[in-house]
Design a protein around this motif. Sequence first.
Motif, PDB file in Angstrom:
ATOM      1  N   ASP A 281     -20.039   2.128  69.241  1.00 43.91           N
ATOM      2  CA  ASP A 281     -20.860   1.459  68.232  1.00 43.91           C
ATOM      3  C   ASP A 281     -20.445   1.940  66.840  1.00 43.91           C
ATOM      4  N   GLU A 282     -21.007   1.306  65.827  1.00 43.42           N
ATOM      5  CA  GLU A 282     -20.624   1.609  64.460  1.00 43.42           C
ATOM      6  C   GLU A 282     -21.056   3.010  64.049  1.00 43.42           C
ATOM      7  N   THR A 283     -22.206   3.451  64.549  1.00 42.01           N
ATOM      8  CA  THR A 283     -22.678   4.803  64.229  1.00 42.01           C
ATOM      9  C   THR A 283     -21.687   5.856  64.711  1.00 42.01           C
ATOM     10  N   SER A 284     -21.227   5.696  65.956  1.00 39.49           N
ATOM     11  CA  SER A 284     -20.257   6.651  66.493  1.00 39.49           C
ATOM     12  C   SER A 284     -18.936   6.568  65.749  1.00 39.49           C
ATOM     13  N   ARG A 285     -18.559   5.367  65.310  1.00 42.99           N
ATOM     14  CA  ARG A 285     -17.317   5.216  64.557  1.00 42.99           C
ATOM     15  C   ARG A 285     -17.377   6.013  63.247  1.00 42.99           C
ATOM     16  N   LYS A 286     -18.485   5.878  62.522  1.00 43.34           N
ATOM     17  CA  LYS A 286     -18.630   6.593  61.250  1.00 43.34           C
ATOM     18  C   LYS A 286     -18.670   8.099  61.478  1.00 43.34           C
ATOM     19  N   ARG A 287     -19.312   8.503  62.558  1.00 41.86           N
ATOM     20  CA  ARG A 287     -19.380   9.943  62.848  1.00 41.86           C
ATOM     21  C   ARG A 287     -18.017  10.498  63.263  1.00 41.86           C
ATOM     22  N   LEU A 288     -17.229   9.702  63.962  1.00 36.03           N
ATOM     23  CA  LEU A 288     -15.878  10.134  64.301  1.00 36.03           C
ATOM     24  C   LEU A 288     -15.025  10.298  63.048  1.00 36.03           C
ATOM     25  N   GLU A 289     -15.149   9.350  62.130  1.00 30.55           N
ATOM     26  CA  GLU A 289     -14.405   9.446  60.869  1.00 30.55           C
ATOM     27  C   GLU A 289     -14.822  10.686  60.092  1.00 30.55           C
ATOM     28  N   LYS A 290     -16.130  10.979  60.117  1.00 30.38           N
ATOM     29  CA  LYS A 290     -16.617  12.186  59.444  1.00 30.38           C
ATOM     30  C   LYS A 290     -16.068  13.441  60.122  1.00 30.38           C
ATOM     31  N   LEU A 291     -16.038  13.428  61.458  1.00 26.69           N
ATOM     32  CA  LEU A 291     -15.494  14.575  62.196  1.00 26.69           C
ATOM     33  C   LEU A 291     -14.023  14.791  61.854  1.00 26.69           C
ATOM     34  N   ALA A 292     -13.263  13.705  61.754  1.00 27.82           N
ATOM     35  CA  ALA A 292     -11.846  13.816  61.401  1.00 27.82           C
ATOM     36  C   ALA A 292     -11.679  14.415  60.001  1.00 27.82           C
ATOM     37  N   GLU A 293     -12.534  13.994  59.056  1.00 26.01           N
ATOM     38  CA  GLU A 293     -12.466  14.533  57.694  1.00 26.01           C
ATOM     39  C   GLU A 293     -12.777  16.032  57.687  1.00 26.01           C
ATOM     40  N   LEU A 294     -13.827  16.424  58.388  1.00 23.20           N
ATOM     41  CA  LEU A 294     -14.215  17.829  58.422  1.00 23.20           C
ATOM     42  C   LEU A 294     -13.178  18.693  59.129  1.00 23.20           C
ATOM     43  N   THR A 295     -12.560  18.115  60.182  1.00 18.34           N
ATOM     44  CA  THR A 295     -11.511  18.848  60.893  1.00 18.34           C
ATOM     45  C   THR A 295     -10.319  19.087  59.978  1.00 18.34           C
ATOM     46  N   ALA A 296      -9.960  18.076  59.194  1.00 11.56           N
ATOM     47  CA  ALA A 296      -8.838  18.222  58.269  1.00 11.56           C
ATOM     48  C   ALA A 296      -9.145  19.291  57.217  1.00 11.56           C
ATOM     49  N   LEU A 297     -10.382  19.314  56.731  1.00 15.70           N
ATOM     50  CA  LEU A 297     -10.773  20.330  55.749  1.00 15.70           C
ATOM     51  C   LEU A 297     -10.744  21.726  56.353  1.00 15.70           C
ATOM     52  N   ALA A 298     -11.214  21.836  57.603  1.00 13.93           N
ATOM     53  CA  ALA A 298     -11.228  23.142  58.270  1.00 13.93           C
ATOM     54  C   ALA A 298      -9.818  23.655  58.505  1.00 13.93           C
ATOM     55  N   ALA A 299      -8.888  22.716  58.714  1.00 16.81           N
ATOM     56  CA  ALA A 299      -7.498  23.107  58.957  1.00 16.81           C
ATOM     57  C   ALA A 299      -6.795  23.538  57.680  1.00 16.81           C
ATOM     58  N   GLY A 300      -7.426  23.252  56.544  1.00 17.59           N
ATOM     59  CA  GLY A 300      -6.854  23.641  55.251  1.00 17.59           C
ATOM     60  C   GLY A 300      -5.803  22.692  54.787  1.00 17.59           C
TER      61      GLY A 300
END
Length: 300
Positions: A281-300
Amino acid sequence: MTLDVTATQPATSAGDGTAPRDHAARRAELAAFLRSRRERITPEQVGLPRGARRRTPGLRREEVAQLGAVGVTWYTWLEQARDIHVSPQVLDAVARALLLDRAERSHLFALAGAVDPMPGSECTSVPPALRQVLHQLDPFPAVVQNGRYDILAHNRTYSRLMCDLDTLPEEDRNCMWLAFTHPEWRARVVDLDATMRLMAAKFRASMAEHVAEPAWKALLARLTEASSEFREIWARHEVIRPMGSVKVFRHPWVGVLELSGTSLWTGPNPGPKLLSYTPVDETSRKRLEKLAELTALAAG
Protein backbone atom coordinates in the motif's frame (compact mmCIF):
# COMPACT_ATOMS: atom_id res chain seq x y z
CA MET A 1 28.42 -46.47 4.43
CA THR A 2 31.70 -45.79 2.60
CA LEU A 3 31.85 -45.04 -1.10
CA ASP A 4 33.06 -47.97 -3.17
CA VAL A 5 36.48 -47.06 -4.51
CA THR A 6 37.67 -50.59 -5.31
CA ALA A 7 37.53 -49.78 -9.03
CA THR A 8 40.28 -47.19 -8.63
CA GLN A 9 43.83 -48.47 -9.07
CA PRO A 10 47.28 -46.97 -8.42
CA ALA A 11 48.59 -45.14 -11.45
CA THR A 12 51.50 -46.78 -13.27
CA SER A 13 52.02 -44.29 -16.09
CA ALA A 14 50.83 -40.89 -17.21
CA GLY A 15 48.76 -42.35 -20.02
CA ASP A 16 47.70 -38.99 -21.46
CA GLY A 17 50.96 -37.72 -22.87
CA THR A 18 51.71 -35.56 -19.85
CA ALA A 19 55.22 -35.85 -18.45
CA PRO A 20 55.50 -37.75 -15.14
CA ARG A 21 57.14 -34.68 -13.59
CA ASP A 22 54.04 -32.60 -14.40
CA HIS A 23 51.81 -35.24 -12.82
CA ALA A 24 53.95 -35.21 -9.68
CA ALA A 25 53.72 -31.42 -9.43
CA ARG A 26 49.96 -31.54 -9.84
CA ARG A 27 49.61 -34.25 -7.18
CA ALA A 28 51.70 -32.16 -4.79
CA GLU A 29 49.53 -29.12 -5.44
CA LEU A 30 46.38 -31.19 -4.91
CA ALA A 31 47.73 -32.51 -1.61
CA ALA A 32 48.58 -29.01 -0.38
CA PHE A 33 45.18 -27.70 -1.46
CA LEU A 34 43.31 -30.46 0.39
CA ARG A 35 45.32 -29.87 3.57
CA SER A 36 44.66 -26.13 3.44
CA ARG A 37 40.91 -26.65 2.99
CA ARG A 38 40.76 -29.25 5.76
CA GLU A 39 42.64 -27.08 8.23
CA ARG A 40 40.35 -24.07 7.78
CA ILE A 41 37.18 -25.94 8.84
CA THR A 42 36.29 -26.11 12.52
CA PRO A 43 34.55 -29.20 13.91
CA GLU A 44 31.59 -27.01 14.90
CA GLN A 45 31.01 -26.04 11.26
CA VAL A 46 30.21 -29.65 10.35
CA GLY A 47 28.44 -30.66 13.54
CA LEU A 48 31.34 -32.51 15.18
CA PRO A 49 32.46 -32.12 18.81
CA ARG A 50 35.76 -30.31 19.30
CA GLY A 51 36.99 -32.49 22.18
CA ALA A 52 39.51 -31.52 24.83
CA ARG A 53 42.62 -33.09 23.24
CA ARG A 54 42.42 -31.79 19.68
CA ARG A 55 45.81 -30.63 18.41
CA THR A 56 45.14 -30.68 14.68
CA PRO A 57 44.09 -27.32 13.18
CA GLY A 58 40.69 -27.75 11.59
CA LEU A 59 39.47 -31.29 10.89
CA ARG A 60 41.38 -34.54 11.12
CA ARG A 61 41.85 -36.66 7.99
CA GLU A 62 39.62 -39.40 9.35
CA GLU A 63 36.88 -36.84 10.03
CA VAL A 64 36.94 -35.69 6.40
CA ALA A 65 36.75 -39.31 5.30
CA GLN A 66 33.84 -39.93 7.67
CA LEU A 67 31.93 -36.86 6.49
CA GLY A 68 32.44 -37.80 2.85
CA ALA A 69 31.85 -41.54 3.40
CA VAL A 70 35.16 -42.37 1.69
CA GLY A 71 38.01 -44.59 2.81
CA VAL A 72 40.48 -43.07 5.26
CA THR A 73 43.40 -44.69 3.44
CA TRP A 74 42.41 -43.24 0.08
CA TYR A 75 41.94 -39.75 1.48
CA THR A 76 45.28 -39.99 3.32
CA TRP A 77 47.01 -41.03 0.09
CA LEU A 78 45.53 -37.99 -1.65
CA GLU A 79 47.02 -35.68 0.99
CA GLN A 80 50.33 -37.54 0.70
CA ALA A 81 50.45 -36.91 -3.07
CA ARG A 82 50.48 -40.64 -3.80
CA ASP A 83 50.35 -41.68 -7.46
CA ILE A 84 46.75 -42.95 -7.51
CA HIS A 85 43.64 -42.47 -9.61
CA VAL A 86 40.49 -41.46 -7.73
CA SER A 87 37.00 -41.59 -9.19
CA PRO A 88 34.92 -38.40 -9.74
CA GLN A 89 32.43 -39.77 -7.20
CA VAL A 90 35.09 -39.80 -4.48
CA LEU A 91 36.25 -36.30 -5.44
CA ASP A 92 32.63 -35.12 -5.29
CA ALA A 93 32.27 -36.56 -1.77
CA VAL A 94 35.52 -34.91 -0.65
CA ALA A 95 34.43 -31.55 -2.11
CA ARG A 96 31.19 -31.71 -0.14
CA ALA A 97 32.92 -32.75 3.07
CA LEU A 98 35.36 -29.83 2.78
CA LEU A 99 32.54 -27.31 2.06
CA LEU A 100 34.20 -26.22 -1.20
CA ASP A 101 32.56 -23.43 -3.17
CA ARG A 102 32.24 -23.59 -6.97
CA ALA A 103 35.70 -22.13 -7.68
CA GLU A 104 37.39 -24.43 -5.16
CA ARG A 105 35.48 -27.44 -6.45
CA SER A 106 36.56 -26.70 -10.04
CA HIS A 107 40.14 -26.33 -8.84
CA LEU A 108 39.98 -29.70 -7.06
CA PHE A 109 38.77 -31.54 -10.17
CA ALA A 110 41.29 -29.76 -12.39
CA LEU A 111 44.20 -30.75 -10.14
CA ALA A 112 42.94 -34.34 -10.04
CA GLY A 113 42.56 -34.42 -13.84
CA ALA A 114 38.91 -35.48 -13.53
CA VAL A 115 35.60 -34.30 -14.97
CA ASP A 116 33.17 -32.86 -12.43
CA PRO A 117 29.94 -34.92 -12.52
CA MET A 118 28.00 -31.98 -11.03
CA PRO A 119 29.41 -28.80 -12.61
CA GLY A 120 26.22 -26.89 -11.86
CA SER A 121 26.33 -27.39 -8.10
CA GLU A 122 25.20 -24.49 -5.96
CA CYS A 123 27.45 -21.44 -5.93
CA THR A 124 27.93 -19.32 -2.84
CA SER A 125 29.28 -16.28 -4.72
CA VAL A 126 27.14 -13.50 -6.21
CA PRO A 127 28.25 -12.07 -9.58
CA PRO A 128 28.72 -8.29 -9.92
CA ALA A 129 25.78 -8.01 -12.34
CA LEU A 130 23.39 -9.42 -9.74
CA ARG A 131 24.78 -7.08 -7.10
CA GLN A 132 23.96 -4.18 -9.42
CA VAL A 133 20.37 -5.44 -9.65
CA LEU A 134 20.19 -5.50 -5.85
CA HIS A 135 21.46 -1.92 -5.69
CA GLN A 136 18.97 -0.71 -8.30
CA LEU A 137 16.03 -2.18 -6.35
CA ASP A 138 16.50 0.32 -3.50
CA PRO A 139 14.37 1.54 -1.72
CA PHE A 140 12.76 -1.91 -1.99
CA PRO A 141 14.60 -4.36 0.31
CA ALA A 142 16.25 -7.21 -1.60
CA VAL A 143 18.51 -10.10 -0.68
CA VAL A 144 20.14 -13.11 -2.36
CA GLN A 145 19.73 -16.31 -0.35
CA ASN A 146 20.52 -19.95 -1.00
CA GLY A 147 18.25 -22.84 -0.07
CA ARG A 148 19.85 -22.96 3.38
CA TYR A 149 18.78 -19.33 4.10
CA ASP A 150 22.36 -18.06 4.03
CA ILE A 151 22.45 -14.34 3.16
CA LEU A 152 24.82 -14.16 0.19
CA ALA A 153 24.25 -10.48 -0.69
CA HIS A 154 21.79 -7.70 0.08
CA ASN A 155 21.07 -4.09 -0.76
CA ARG A 156 21.26 -1.11 1.58
CA THR A 157 17.59 -1.02 2.61
CA TYR A 158 17.56 -4.71 3.47
CA SER A 159 20.69 -4.23 5.58
CA ARG A 160 18.61 -2.28 8.13
CA LEU A 161 15.17 -3.84 7.64
CA MET A 162 15.58 -6.53 10.30
CA CYS A 163 18.81 -5.53 12.07
CA ASP A 164 22.18 -4.05 11.21
CA LEU A 165 23.42 -6.96 9.08
CA ASP A 166 26.82 -5.42 8.46
CA THR A 167 27.74 -5.74 12.14
CA LEU A 168 27.05 -9.49 12.26
CA PRO A 169 29.81 -12.09 11.87
CA GLU A 170 29.60 -13.93 8.57
CA GLU A 171 28.61 -17.24 10.17
CA ASP A 172 25.51 -15.59 11.70
CA ARG A 173 24.21 -14.14 8.42
CA ASN A 174 21.56 -16.80 7.99
CA CYS A 175 17.86 -16.01 8.19
CA MET A 176 16.99 -19.23 10.01
CA TRP A 177 19.62 -18.58 12.65
CA LEU A 178 18.53 -14.95 13.08
CA ALA A 179 14.81 -15.77 13.24
CA PHE A 180 15.36 -18.21 16.10
CA THR A 181 18.17 -16.50 18.05
CA HIS A 182 18.59 -12.77 17.30
CA PRO A 183 16.44 -10.57 19.62
CA GLU A 184 16.33 -7.53 17.32
CA TRP A 185 15.49 -9.57 14.23
CA ARG A 186 12.73 -11.42 16.09
CA ALA A 187 11.25 -8.20 17.49
CA ARG A 188 10.69 -6.83 14.00
CA VAL A 189 8.61 -9.77 12.75
CA VAL A 190 4.98 -9.11 13.68
CA ASP A 191 3.78 -12.74 13.47
CA LEU A 192 6.94 -14.46 14.68
CA ASP A 193 5.41 -17.84 15.57
CA ALA A 194 3.89 -18.34 12.12
CA THR A 195 7.07 -17.10 10.44
CA MET A 196 9.29 -19.54 12.35
CA ARG A 197 7.02 -22.47 11.49
CA LEU A 198 6.94 -21.49 7.82
CA MET A 199 10.72 -21.06 7.63
CA ALA A 200 11.38 -24.38 9.35
CA ALA A 201 8.94 -26.16 7.01
CA LYS A 202 10.63 -24.66 3.93
CA PHE A 203 14.05 -25.52 5.33
CA ARG A 204 13.03 -29.15 5.88
CA ALA A 205 11.63 -29.41 2.34
CA SER A 206 14.86 -28.00 0.87
CA MET A 207 17.09 -30.14 3.09
CA ALA A 208 15.62 -33.36 1.66
CA GLU A 209 17.95 -32.91 -1.33
CA HIS A 210 20.97 -32.04 0.86
CA VAL A 211 20.45 -34.24 3.92
CA ALA A 212 23.97 -35.71 3.85
CA GLU A 213 25.83 -32.44 3.21
CA PRO A 214 27.99 -31.17 6.11
CA ALA A 215 26.94 -27.50 5.85
CA TRP A 216 23.26 -28.39 6.15
CA LYS A 217 23.88 -30.80 9.00
CA ALA A 218 25.99 -28.22 10.81
CA LEU A 219 23.28 -25.56 10.62
CA LEU A 220 20.66 -28.03 11.82
CA ALA A 221 22.87 -29.05 14.76
CA ARG A 222 23.57 -25.42 15.64
CA LEU A 223 19.88 -24.48 15.62
CA THR A 224 18.91 -27.57 17.61
CA GLU A 225 21.43 -26.75 20.30
CA ALA A 226 20.63 -23.03 20.50
CA SER A 227 16.82 -22.86 20.35
CA SER A 228 14.16 -24.81 22.22
CA GLU A 229 11.58 -23.21 19.89
CA PHE A 230 13.37 -24.68 16.91
CA ARG A 231 13.55 -28.13 18.52
CA GLU A 232 9.82 -28.10 19.16
CA ILE A 233 8.92 -26.93 15.64
CA TRP A 234 11.40 -29.28 13.95
CA ALA A 235 9.91 -32.28 15.75
CA ARG A 236 6.58 -31.66 13.93
CA HIS A 237 8.10 -32.67 10.56
CA GLU A 238 6.13 -30.02 8.69
CA VAL A 239 7.08 -29.34 5.06
CA ILE A 240 6.04 -26.72 2.53
CA ARG A 241 7.41 -25.62 -0.81
CA PRO A 242 8.58 -22.01 -1.31
CA MET A 243 5.83 -19.52 -2.14
CA GLY A 244 5.19 -15.78 -2.20
CA SER A 245 3.57 -14.13 0.79
CA VAL A 246 2.78 -10.81 2.48
CA LYS A 247 4.95 -10.15 5.51
CA VAL A 248 4.48 -7.54 8.21
CA PHE A 249 7.47 -5.96 9.94
CA ARG A 250 7.61 -3.44 12.78
CA HIS A 251 10.61 -1.17 12.35
CA PRO A 252 11.64 1.21 15.16
CA TRP A 253 12.49 3.99 12.69
CA VAL A 254 9.40 4.03 10.46
CA GLY A 255 6.70 1.86 12.03
CA VAL A 256 4.75 -1.04 10.52
CA LEU A 257 5.61 -2.19 6.97
CA GLU A 258 3.41 -4.52 4.92
CA LEU A 259 5.54 -6.03 2.17
CA SER A 260 4.94 -8.63 -0.52
CA GLY A 261 7.81 -11.03 -1.06
CA THR A 262 8.77 -12.20 -4.55
CA SER A 263 11.41 -14.84 -5.28
CA LEU A 264 13.38 -15.08 -8.52
CA TRP A 265 15.60 -18.16 -8.71
CA THR A 266 19.09 -17.60 -10.12
CA GLY A 267 19.66 -21.36 -10.40
CA PRO A 268 17.69 -24.58 -9.94
CA ASN A 269 14.73 -24.31 -7.55
CA PRO A 270 15.24 -24.51 -4.56
CA GLY A 271 18.73 -23.07 -5.01
CA PRO A 272 20.00 -19.48 -4.82
CA LYS A 273 17.27 -16.88 -5.24
CA LEU A 274 16.79 -13.14 -5.36
CA LEU A 275 14.12 -12.22 -2.79
CA SER A 276 12.66 -8.73 -3.06
CA TYR A 277 10.01 -6.99 -0.95
CA THR A 278 7.55 -4.50 -2.44
CA PRO A 279 5.00 -2.40 -0.49
CA VAL A 280 1.38 -3.53 -0.58
CA ASP A 281 0.00 0.00 0.00
CA GLU A 282 0.99 3.64 -0.26
CA THR A 283 1.68 3.95 3.47
CA SER A 284 4.23 1.14 3.34
CA ARG A 285 5.76 2.64 0.20
CA LYS A 286 6.36 6.00 1.92
CA ARG A 287 7.75 4.27 4.99
CA LEU A 288 10.12 2.21 2.86
CA GLU A 289 11.38 5.37 1.17
CA LYS A 290 11.88 6.92 4.60
CA LEU A 291 13.76 3.81 5.77
CA ALA A 292 16.04 4.01 2.72
CA GLU A 293 16.77 7.69 3.46
CA LEU A 294 17.57 7.00 7.11
CA THR A 295 19.73 4.00 6.19
CA ALA A 296 21.74 6.16 3.79
CA LEU A 297 22.23 8.79 6.51
CA ALA A 298 23.30 6.15 9.03
CA ALA A 299 25.83 4.81 6.55
CA GLY A 300 27.35 8.29 6.30
